[in-house]
Design an enzyme around this catalytic site. Structure first.
Site, PDB file in Angstrom:
ATOM      1  N   GLY A 575      -2.669  -0.940  -1.308  1.00 59.40           N
ATOM      2  CA  GLY A 575      -1.426  -1.304  -1.786  1.00 59.40           C
ATOM      3  C   GLY A 575      -0.815   0.050  -2.305  1.00 59.40           C
ATOM      4  O   GLY A 575       0.451   0.134  -2.630  1.00 59.40           O
ATOM      5  N   GLU A 576      -1.596   0.909  -2.810  1.00 55.97           N
ATOM      6  CA  GLU A 576      -1.059   2.298  -3.439  1.00 55.97           C
ATOM      7  C   GLU A 576      -0.474   3.313  -2.584  1.00 55.97           C
ATOM      8  O   GLU A 576      -0.820   3.458  -1.448  1.00 55.97           O
ATOM      9  CB  GLU A 576      -2.180   3.023  -4.214  1.00 55.97           C
ATOM     10  CG  GLU A 576      -2.831   2.222  -5.160  1.00 55.97           C
ATOM     11  CD  GLU A 576      -4.161   2.878  -5.809  1.00 55.97           C
ATOM     12  OE1 GLU A 576      -4.141   4.287  -5.683  1.00 55.97           O
ATOM     13  OE2 GLU A 576      -5.083   2.260  -6.173  1.00 55.97           O
ATOM     14  N   SER A 577       0.936   3.549  -2.769  1.00 59.85           N
ATOM     15  CA  SER A 577       1.463   4.468  -1.818  1.00 59.85           C
ATOM     16  C   SER A 577       0.913   5.703  -1.329  1.00 59.85           C
ATOM     17  O   SER A 577       0.791   6.308  -0.307  1.00 59.85           O
ATOM     18  CB  SER A 577       2.856   4.824  -2.416  1.00 59.85           C
ATOM     19  OG  SER A 577       2.771   5.577  -3.794  1.00 59.85           O
TER      20      SER A 577
END
Length: 1364
Positions: A575-577
């Site tokens: 989920g982390e960009s």
């Protein structure tokens, strides 16, 4: 010449007839009911009629032979009729028939001038046939003629001149007729389909002869420029492409008012029939033509897999048949496609909740593959042994086992099919792994990964190094097994899983990032979230792994969203960009490098668009997003991202609709795809370009063993369950055959599998039911074929595959003992053999108490093909055991059962045990010994217990006889088993010890029957005999006759073979004990006398034991005097042996080649001398004890024997210490004991006779003391303890001189000889200058004083005054 002219005339007549018929039909009025006839010529094209008439005018006046004439001259008029306007159907049909007849007669061939134009014009005319004035029935007739003509054209010699276009036109026309006939009469429809098949077969039968050209090798689909050489690969490619397209034909279906499209099943079936025709006719030649092969790999396989799970049972069956044909001819080129077919079609169908019919079809498809001779081994090598493929063979085995496992009631058709497939696999492996004459190695098992090798690198099969290739394949399988274990660890703990890879030598040191990348990419059931987190980590090594991970993908030929879907299916995107960007960067670079178009200017444009597509996917398919992005907004958001320019609007629009319609899905944690979608197919086809081709191989013994090991557990469970529930003879027979095949495979280190199967089948014999009475067991055994079959199977395996049995021996022995108790064993289970080496064996033990006849060696049995002979026996058994037939023949139920047990050949199990490896032999012996001790046994009566124990020990005896050559390797463990059974809580030594001793003595006899170079066997067996003897003291009495006879044989017949001290000690001790029994005394004493009389068998090893045994016999009460006297004489004579040994030690051969240092030599001689003196002391002690016997004759003879021994021992060179030691231990002790005994009797009333008898013995002892003293005086005098020794003699003389016999008997007569003996000794001492007065020596004074006390009358004689 006349014959040739006649043939030419015949052709002319035929053409004339055909022309006339066509003209007649064309002139016939349209309305036959009209009263007027009109000329019809005006209704047709005059040119058509004119050409027919012109041909008629020429046919009887040809300018040349018909075969050399241009065919167009006589074909054109008929072709004009076919293509003419407003021609009646009947005329068209006749014209078609005429051309058909001309072609059948082969008036022209490919060498005829104008043949090319003629044959192609026929195709053009027929395929463009006009039917303007016709009715349906006439039209059907014309269509039938067209079909016939198209078929004959392709078979005509001139067909090779047809162009590719003409051939394609023929096929297309025929298919049009097939379609048009769908709503017409059945005959036309059948004819059209048959013609289509015939055309395809004819066309593709030429494929093996077609050479590969540049167009075939090119990737282009443009027309071939060389069209004048006749039809070839181009038409074959077009036709095959057309046939593949038939699988994807859709039809409109109205379902609940909603129009939908579904596959046209009838067209699919027909298409697959035609495709199978092409495969069957072309064979493997398709693989020589790249364009055709690509269509098989891509189009055909994709359609088959796509519709495999979406079709009816009939279509699925045809799909399976088609894929089987592809496997036969093209499997080298469809490795990934095969995996996909099994994974996405067959395994999916059998694992889903579809109709039972679909399950049956899928199972049948799997079974059909398994019937192919090399499919199983090839599936195992190509898939199960490759870490990047699925375990196809193992999964096939599990699927078949799962669906074959029986439920309540009879087997269903699905279960029977699956069971058949499992049996086929087992037999296939067994027949190949146990092939007679196969000299290939059979180990090692299991394979270990001892060093690092890249597990993803394949090795091509080298025919010159098959051994090396097999080893490589087995190591890869071991690596794959480790990888799956690492995957399980990884799902629980990421670090632990990766550490396990290093621990298992799957990763190099330092680690290779590619190893981790391949692990993440291809290991099934990995946690996709953990993979994504690892790939998104910013660590340097993680980034290297990420790059290698992206390199495992091939994106050529994909659009961006397809490539992105493929990439993201391999893991769950974090989920982390930052992690997303990190993961997408290598993807963008890889996609940009492999793009086939020039859409993107650089990799950054790909990266930005990927981000945009992921956001679009979230926007369109996240229910929490209320306002959805429009197409225009998506295009607007992606302006100027392509190096400052816009991407093509159409490209972005296509991507938008693709994402909006079909979300980018992320798989579940298992990561297993459930269906084959277009994205996955494109990715698979790209991957196929990089993979090694399918490996063709034959069975190897090691690979076959490993194959079965992967499915052994469920296979055994299924065999067991089906045999338990089935009642049909055929099914039972198949189970037994499967059991035998499993046994054949289990020879190669699969002992646990065979033990498990034996445990189950022993249960089916009904012999191990502890709650059933003997009557119930007999009834079940006699009235049900299943127990008898199981029994025969169990013992057949024990006979033929005993080397593979370990723990299963316990069950087999339990069954055997139950048969024994049921009295179903034959009178003798082992045939006799002339192994005996003494009369004792024939005389007393031709058969044991249990009815077992013994052999000395195992049965010699040639290594025949085990499978066929065993199955033949079962077939005979099945036909024989018809109860009604046997009853009609007067065969009783008991005789029937006995006949079954005879077929079991129980005796061979034990008599042929020499072929068993050590571990199996130990397990067999352990089972017998434990059973004899009562473990797992239940006895109803003491007699039954005794018989069973005896039977067990008889079998142990047979085993030992068969393995006497390796006795030392297994008997130590057998002895440990004996120790173990005595620790059982409920162990009873009776009758176990008795039966054990009998068997052990027989084994000892067998060992002693021949000279053993090693002493260990003798020590081992007597160690066990002694242990068993201690368990039950009554054994000697209960088995006295047998023991006496056995000991007699050992001593009289095999004394030279008794080599150990333990052996002699045990035998002579037993002989001594047997002498106590009246019934054994005579044989025992004769044995002892024989041994001691023949001095050659009395040695340093057994001398002490012989003396002990002799004393034991002398000490017995009420035994014959002459025997005792004889024994004492032999005892005294044995001193000659001591002298002989002493001399041999002193005067060894000076020329001996054995070299030793003088110190060592002296030490050995000193030790030997000490040993001989010890022997003499032993003899003296025995005679001393004998001198206290109750009978005077024996006492006196014992002293005389001792006296004789002293005389014979004069050459032994006693040392002073030896002499003094011997006198103290023997002579002094004897005198003291006799004196004490005399005094004891003197105190008793009415004991004068006994007292006088003992007094007489004492007198002889005193005389012996005197003579012995004088004999060794010189030696004794050299001792420093001589004075003490001499005082001891004087003290004993004094004691005897002053012996008080009490008031009853008066003075002792011993006093009469004491002075004489003293005088004799003192005078001798004086003569030898020993007793003289010396300064510093008080011996003379002391003696003088003692004489005054003992015998004062001797003072003057012994010490005259002149000596003072």
């Amino acid at each position: 010449m006349a014959r040739l002219k006649g043939k030419e005339l015949g052709l002319s007549c035929m053409l004339n007839t055909e022309i006339g018929a066509v003209l007649a039909v064309m002139r016939r009025p349209h309305d036959l009911n009209s009263p007027f006839l009109h000329a019809q010529d005006d209704h047709y094209d005059t040119s058509i009629l004119q050409s027919l008439k012109s041909l008629r005018a020429l046919i009887f006046n040809p300018q040349q032979e018909w075969r050399t004439m241009d065919p167009s001259m006589y074909l054109s008029p008929f072709l004009d009729v076919i293509q003419g306007d407003d021609i009646p159907a009947s005329a068209t049909a006749l014209a078609l028939s005429s051309i058909l007849k001309i072609l059948k007669l082969e008036i022209f061939d490919d060498k005829t001038p104008g043949a090319r134009e003629a044959i192609n014009s026929v195709v053009t005319a027929v395929t463009c046939c006009r039917l303007e004035r016709t009715v349906p029935i006439a039209e059907d007739v014309v269509m039938m003629r067209i079909l016939q003509l198209l078929t004959i054209i392709m078979r005509h010699p001139a067909s090779i001149l047809l162009t590719d276009h003409a051939v394609c036109t023929i096929v297309n026309t025929c298919f049009q007729v097939v379609q048009q006939s769908a709503n017409r009469m059945d005959l036309l429809q059948r004819g059209a389909r048959y013609a289509m098949q015939d055309l395809v077969q004819t066309i593709f039968s030429q494929l093996p002869d077609i050479e590969v050209n540049d167009w075939d090798n090119s990737e282009s689909d443009t027309e071939d420029s060389n069209l004048d050489s006749g039809y070839g690969i181009h038409s074959a490619v077009d036709i095959f492409h057309f046939l593949c397209s038939l699988l994807n034909v859709a039809e409109n279906v109205d379902s609940e008012g909603v129009a939908a499209q579904t596959a046209d099943e009838d067209v699919q079936l027909f298409g697959m029939v035609l495709i199978n025709c092409t495969l069957e006719q072309s064979g493997d030649s398709i693989g020589s033509h790249p364009k055709l092969l690509r269509m098989v790999q891509d189009d055909l396989c994709h359609h088959l897999i796509h519709y495999g799970t979406r079709s009816s049972p009939l279509v699925l069956s045809m799909i399976c048949s088609t894929f089987l044909n592809i496997y036969h001819f093209l499997r080298r080129s469809i490795r990934l496609q095969m995996e996909a077919f099994f994974t996405f079609v067959l395994f999916t169908v059998v694992g889903s909740a579809n109709f039972a019919q679909l399950h049956e079809v899928a199972i049948e498809g799997i079974v059909n593959f398994c019937r192919q001779p090399t499919f199983a081994i090839e599936a195992y090598v190509n898939y199960d042994c490759d870490p990047v493929y699925c375990n196809m063979f193992e999964e096939i085995g599990k699927v078949l086992c799962k669906h074959a496992f029986p439920t309540v009631g009879a087997l269903t058709s699905l279960q029977a099919q699956a069971f058949e497939g499992l049996i086929v696999i087992i037999h296939n492996i067994a027949d190949n792994i146990d092939e007679e004459g196969d000299s290939s190695p059979s180990g090692p098992y299991p394979v270990e990964v001892s060093k690092y090798t890249p597990y993803w690198v394949e090795k091509s099969k080298d025919e010159n190094d098959l051994e090396g290739w097999v080893d490589f394949v087995r190591v890869r399988k071991a690596q794959k097994r480790k990888i799956l274990i690492a995957g399980n660890h990884f799902n629980r703990d990421e670090k632990r899983g990766l550490e396990y890879l290093k621990f298992s030598n799957l990763v190099s040191d330092p680690p290779d990032p590619k190893a981790f990348a391949i692990f993440f990419r291809y290991t099934p059931r990995l946690d996709k979230t953990k993979i994504g987190d690892y790939l998104g980590d910013p660590g340097e090594f993680n980034l290297r792994v990420l790059k290698e991970f992206a390199d495992t993908f091939k994106f050529s030929g994909m659009i961006l969203d397809t490539a992105l879907r493929t990439y993201l299916e391999a893991f769950r995107l974090p989920g982390e960009s930052q992690k997303i960007q990190r993961i997408l960067e290598p993807f963008s670079e890889k996609f940009y490098d492999q793009q086939t178009s020039e859409v993107f200017a650089d990799k950054d444009a790909v990266l930005v668009l990927c981000y945009s597509l992921i956001m679009l996917n979230t926007d369109q398919h996240n229910p929490q997003v209320k306002k959805k992005m429009t197409e225009e907004e998506f295009i607007k958001n992606n302006r100027a991202i392509n190096a400052g320019k816009d991407l093509p609007r159409e490209y972005l629009s296509e991507l938008f609709h693709s994402i909006s319609t079909n979300a980018i899905t992320v798989f579940s944690q298992s990561g297993l795809p459930v269906e084959m979608n277009p994205t996955r197919w494109v990715e698979m086809m790209n991957r196929a370009k990089l993979m090694q081709p399918f490996v063709l191989c034959d069975f190897d013994r090691r690979l076959g063993r490993d194959m079965f090991a992967s499915i052994a557990g469920p296979s055994v469970a299924v065999l067991t369950a089906i045999f338990e529930q089935a009642d049909e003879e055929e099914i039972l027979h198949e189970c037994i055959e499967g059991l035998l095949s499993v046994a054949r495979i289990s020879q190669y280190r699969l002992e646990d599998t065979l033990d498990e199967l034996l445990a189950s089948f022993c249960k089916f014999t009904t012999l191990l039911n502890p709650y059933a009475s003997a009557e119930e067991t007999l009834y079940a055994f006699g009235h049900d074929m299943k127990p008898r079959l199981a029994t025969l199977a169990v013992f057949t395996i024990a006979n033929n595959f005993g080397e593979s049995i370990r723990g299963g021996w316990r069950n087999i022995i339990d069954c055997l003992l139950k048969l024994k108790r049921l009295k179903l064993l034959p009178q003798s289970i082992v045939e006799p053999d002339n192994f005996s080496t003494s009369s004792f064996d024939h005389e007393t033990n031709p058969r044991s108490e249990s009815g077992v006849l013994f052999r000395g060696q195992s049965l010699k049995r040639g290594h025949a093909r085990k499978g066929s002979s065993m199955i033949g026996r079962f077939s005979q058994f099945l036909s024989m055991e018809n109860v009604e037939e046997n009853l009609n023949l007067g065969v009783s139920e008991f005789e029937q059962n006995l006949k079954v047990i005879q077929q079991c050949q129980v005796g061979n199990i034990f008599s042929s045990s020499s072929k068993l490896p050590e571990e199996a032999l130990l397990n067999l012996g352990r089972s017998l010994i434990f059973a004899a001790a009562g473990k797992g046994q239940k006895f109803s009566t003491p007699i039954e217990e005794e018989e069973t124990i005896g039977f067990c020990w008889d079998l142990v005896q047979i085993i030992v006889f068969a393995n006497i050559h390796r006795f030392t390797t297994f008997w130590p463990q057998y002895h440990d088993y004996l120790l173990a059974v005595t620790q059982f809580p409920l162990f009873s030594p009776i009758p176990f010890a008795e039966k054990a001793v009998i068997a052990l003595i027989k084994i000892g006899l067998k060992l002693l029957a021949s000279y053993q170079t090693e002493k260990l066997p003798e020590e081992l067996i007597f160690k066990s005999i002694n242990f068993m003897m201690k368990l039950d003291k009554e054994i000697i009495e209960t088995c006295s006759d047998f023991l006496a006879q056995s000991v007699s044989i050992m001593i009289t017949e095999y004394p030279a073979n008794l080599q150990t001290a333990l052996g002699w000690k045990s035998v002579l001790h037993l002989l001594s004990i047997l002498g106590r029994l009246p019934q054994a005394y005579d044989r025992g004493v004769e044995t002892l006398i024989t041994l001691m009389s023949n001095g050659s068998h009395v040695s340093r090893v057994n001398y002490n034991y012989c003396i002990e045994c002799a004393f034991g016999y002398i000490a017995l009460k009420n035994t014959p005097l002459e025997k005792n006297l004889k024994i004492m004489d032999l005892m005294s004579d044995s001193v000659n042996l001591l002298v002989q040994w002493y001399k041999s030690d002193q005067y060894s051969d000076p020329g001996s080649t054995v070299s030793m240092s003088s110190a060592t030599s002296g030490s050995c001689m000193e030790d030997n001398s000490k040993a001989i003196i010890t022997f003499f002391v032993k003899l003296g002690e025995a005679l001393r004890k004998t001198s206290l016997a109750r009978r005077e004759e024996i006492r006196n003879h014992a002293i005389l024997s001792l006296q004789k021994s002293f005389k014979l021992a004069e050459e032994l060179s006693f040392t002073p210490a030896n002499c003094i030691y011997f006198f103290n231990l023997v002579v002094f002790a004897m005198v003291d004991d006799l004196h004490e005994k005399m005094l004891e009797y003197s105190r008793r009333e009415n004991a004068e006779r006994e007292m006088r008898s003992m007094e007489g013995t004492l007198r002889i002892a005193m005389e012996l003391l005197t003579e012995a003293y004088l004999q060794f005086l010189k030696t004794i005098y050299e001792s420093s303890n001589f004075r003490t020794f001499w005082l001891g003699i004087l003290r004993r003389m004094d004691t005897c001189m002053k012996a008080d016999l009490g008031e009853y008997y008066g003075q002792s007569k011993v006093q009469e000889i004491v002075p004489e003996l003293l005088k004799k000794m003192i005078m001798t001492m004086k003569e030898k200058h020993i007793l003289v007065r010396k300064e510093g020596d008080d011996l003379w004074e002391t003696t003088y004083i003692q004489i005054q006390w003992i015998a004062p009358s001797l003072k003057d004689d012994l010490f005259p005054e002149d000596e003072f």
